[in-house]
Design an enzyme around this catalytic site. Structure first.
Site, PDB file in Angstrom:
ATOM      1  N   LYS A 148       0.498   4.830  -0.084  1.00 25.44           N
ATOM      2  CA  LYS A 148      -0.367   5.110  -0.009  1.00 25.44           C
ATOM      3  C   LYS A 148      -0.230   6.465  -0.304  1.00 25.44           C
ATOM      4  O   LYS A 148       0.031   6.800  -1.983  1.00 25.44           O
ATOM      5  CB  LYS A 148       0.474   5.731   1.676  1.00 25.44           C
ATOM      6  CG  LYS A 148       0.126   4.350   2.005  1.00 25.44           C
ATOM      7  CD  LYS A 148      -0.077   4.751   3.665  1.00 25.44           C
ATOM      8  CE  LYS A 148      -0.156   3.300   4.760  1.00 25.44           C
ATOM      9  NZ  LYS A 148       0.237   3.318   5.671  1.00 25.44           N
ATOM     10  N   ASN A 177       0.898  -1.395   0.170  1.00 31.44           N
ATOM     11  CA  ASN A 177       0.722   0.030  -0.109  1.00 31.44           C
ATOM     12  C   ASN A 177       0.887   1.293   0.263  1.00 31.44           C
ATOM     13  O   ASN A 177       2.042   1.403   1.001  1.00 31.44           O
ATOM     14  CB  ASN A 177      -0.658   0.247   1.152  1.00 31.44           C
ATOM     15  CG  ASN A 177      -1.532   1.066   1.256  1.00 31.44           C
ATOM     16  OD1 ASN A 177      -1.981   1.647   0.575  1.00 31.44           O
ATOM     17  ND2 ASN A 177      -2.315   1.615   2.593  1.00 31.44           N
ATOM     18  N   GLU A 202      -5.329  -4.931  10.324  1.00 28.82           N
ATOM     19  CA  GLU A 202      -4.608  -3.888  10.189  1.00 28.82           C
ATOM     20  C   GLU A 202      -5.143  -3.041  11.830  1.00 28.82           C
ATOM     21  O   GLU A 202      -6.155  -2.237  11.534  1.00 28.82           O
ATOM     22  CB  GLU A 202      -5.111  -2.618   9.095  1.00 28.82           C
ATOM     23  CG  GLU A 202      -4.070  -3.279   8.105  1.00 28.82           C
ATOM     24  CD  GLU A 202      -3.385  -2.666   7.430  1.00 28.82           C
ATOM     25  OE1 GLU A 202      -2.849  -2.302   6.531  1.00 28.82           O
ATOM     26  OE2 GLU A 202      -4.612  -1.334   7.276  1.00 28.82           O
ATOM     27  N   GLU A 254      -7.025   5.082   7.040  1.00 28.90           N
ATOM     28  CA  GLU A 254      -6.325   6.377   7.191  1.00 28.90           C
ATOM     29  C   GLU A 254      -7.355   6.875   6.173  1.00 28.90           C
ATOM     30  O   GLU A 254      -7.813   8.452   7.169  1.00 28.90           O
ATOM     31  CB  GLU A 254      -4.868   6.154   6.378  1.00 28.90           C
ATOM     32  CG  GLU A 254      -4.050   6.420   7.232  1.00 28.90           C
ATOM     33  CD  GLU A 254      -2.945   5.596   6.060  1.00 28.90           C
ATOM     34  OE1 GLU A 254      -2.775   6.175   5.792  1.00 28.90           O
ATOM     35  OE2 GLU A 254      -1.120   5.423   7.384  1.00 28.90           O
ATOM     36  N   HIS A 301      -9.670   1.481   4.708  1.00 26.91           N
ATOM     37  CA  HIS A 301      -8.418   2.186   5.055  1.00 26.91           C
ATOM     38  C   HIS A 301      -8.202   2.541   6.616  1.00 26.91           C
ATOM     39  O   HIS A 301      -8.870   4.005   6.144  1.00 26.91           O
ATOM     40  CB  HIS A 301      -7.240   2.256   4.143  1.00 26.91           C
ATOM     41  CG  HIS A 301      -5.710   2.251   5.437  1.00 26.91           C
ATOM     42  ND1 HIS A 301      -5.873   3.273   5.397  1.00 26.91           N
ATOM     43  CD2 HIS A 301      -5.046   1.033   4.963  1.00 26.91           C
ATOM     44  CE1 HIS A 301      -4.028   3.015   6.246  1.00 26.91           C
ATOM     45  NE2 HIS A 301      -3.858   1.249   5.601  1.00 26.91           N
ATOM     46  N   GLY A 352       1.859   2.710  10.615  1.00 26.15           N
ATOM     47  CA  GLY A 352       3.517   3.572  10.793  1.00 26.15           C
ATOM     48  C   GLY A 352       4.292   3.593  11.675  1.00 26.15           C
ATOM     49  O   GLY A 352       4.353   4.722  12.005  1.00 26.15           O
ATOM     50  N   SER A 376       3.026  -1.773  10.427  1.00 27.02           N
ATOM     51  CA  SER A 376       4.691  -2.321  10.234  1.00 27.02           C
ATOM     52  C   SER A 376       4.947  -3.658  10.653  1.00 27.02           C
ATOM     53  O   SER A 376       6.023  -3.781  11.035  1.00 27.02           O
ATOM     54  CB  SER A 376       5.118  -2.113  12.145  1.00 27.02           C
ATOM     55  OG  SER A 376       4.438  -0.478  12.479  1.00 27.02           O
TER      56      SER A 376
HETATM   57  P1  PGA Z   1       2.743  -0.213   7.758  1.00 34.60           P
HETATM   58  O1  PGA Z   1       1.338   0.987   7.197  1.00 34.60           O
HETATM   59  O2  PGA Z   1       3.445  -1.162   6.855  1.00 34.60           O
HETATM   60  O3  PGA Z   1       3.783   1.076   7.193  1.00 34.60           O
HETATM   61  O4  PGA Z   1       2.250  -0.012   8.973  1.00 34.60           O
HETATM   62  C1  PGA Z   1       0.327  -0.547   6.950  1.00 34.60           C
HETATM   63  C2  PGA Z   1      -1.141  -0.358   6.202  1.00 34.60           C
HETATM   64  O5  PGA Z   1      -1.591   1.155   6.004  1.00 34.60           O
HETATM   65  O6  PGA Z   1      -1.687  -0.836   4.932  1.00 34.60           O
END
Ligand code: PGA
Length: 255
Positions: free
Chosen positions: A15, A13, A170, A100, A98, A176, A216
């Site tokens: 982003k 992903n 998630e 976010e 997601h 993140g 992460s």
């Molecule tokens: P990350 O993000 O691996 O940077 O924690 C995962 C995601 O948001 O899908």
């Protein structure tokens, strides 16, 4: 993972990262590193990079995904992109719900449902994201919350359509932040999701469903996470932008 029952899938992903030119460069870097993967490999990129990504990935084992789509086919929704526009480009996957999007763009369980419906109607495959906030985990409601998110998103989705759905668990507190759920925590919730699918659709659908972990996940912890029986791969943010790291994660899921 249980590859006898269902495919393992590693999805990047990206982003809001990478211009079209940078997208081509990164896909070209990833391509040879994952050419022998024994799992499905997806790169989900910003809308503006989709054409470039599709072109760069042509003839390879990398599938391309978008990171969102709107629920309407077309109309007065300034700034939005419909699922049909994505299929018209040749995009195969779309990430829906997601955290976010939920956190910064007012996404709700209802709009996640609507977008999932629209994506499936257009023939897209969906990576449906669910997960709890830290507060929810501390309050002991993780499983109930994730079940509810999943149930609302999939309302009206048939068993046949479910074959085009991957669910990504998630935990929001792990995204993140460098804080990964333990392999046991990840497996526990992925298993709870599978149990819910068994209740709603029966054992065959549940066994066939790919459930990813995300938050992460990186080159160091991927092995342990995908070794869990109910963790069928990962949705990778930060580490998907570094070709070598992404390739190590793909390798972990290829075992
Ligand atoms: P990350 O993000 O691996 O940077 O924690 C995962 C995601 O948001 O899908």
């Amino acid at each position: 993972m249980n590859k006898q029952l269902r495919p393992a899938v590693i999805a990047g992903n990206w982003k809001m990262n990478k211009t079209p030119a940078e997208t081509v460069a990164l896909i070209n870097e990833i391509k040879p590193l994952v050419a022998n993967a024994d799992c499905k490999v997806i790169c989900a990129v910003p809308f503006t990079g989709l054409t470039a990504a599709l072109e760069a990935a042509k003839g390879s084992n990398i599938a391309v995904g978008a990171e969102n789509c709107h629920w309407a086919k077309s109309g007065a929704f300034t700034g939005e992109i419909s699922a049909d526009f994505l299929t018209a480009l040749g995009v195969e996957y779309v990430i829906i719900g997601h955290s976010e999007r939920r956190q910064y763009f007012g996404e709700t369980d209802k709009t996640v449902h609507d977008r999932t419906r629209a994506a499936l109607d257009s023939g897209l495959k969906v990576i449906l994201c669910v997960g709890e906030q830290l507060e929810d985990r501390e309050n002991g409601i993780t499983t109930e919350l994730v079940r509810l998110q999943t149930k609302i998103a999939l309302k009206g989705v048939s068993a046949d359509e479910l074959k085009s759905v991957i669910i990504a668990y998630e935990p929001v507190w792990a995204i993140g932040t460098g804080k990964t759920a333990t392999a046991e925590q990840a497996n526990e919730v992925c298993k709870a999701i599978r149990n819910l699918i068994a209740e709603l659709y029966g054992a065959d659908s549940a066994n066939g469903l790919t459930v990813q972990y995300g938050g992460s996940m990186n080159a160091k912890n991927a092995d342990e996470l995908v070794a869990q029986p109910d963790v069928d791969g990962g949705l990778i943010g930060g580490a998907s932008l570094v070709a070598a790291d992404f390739a190590v994660i793909v390798k972990a899921a290829s075992k």
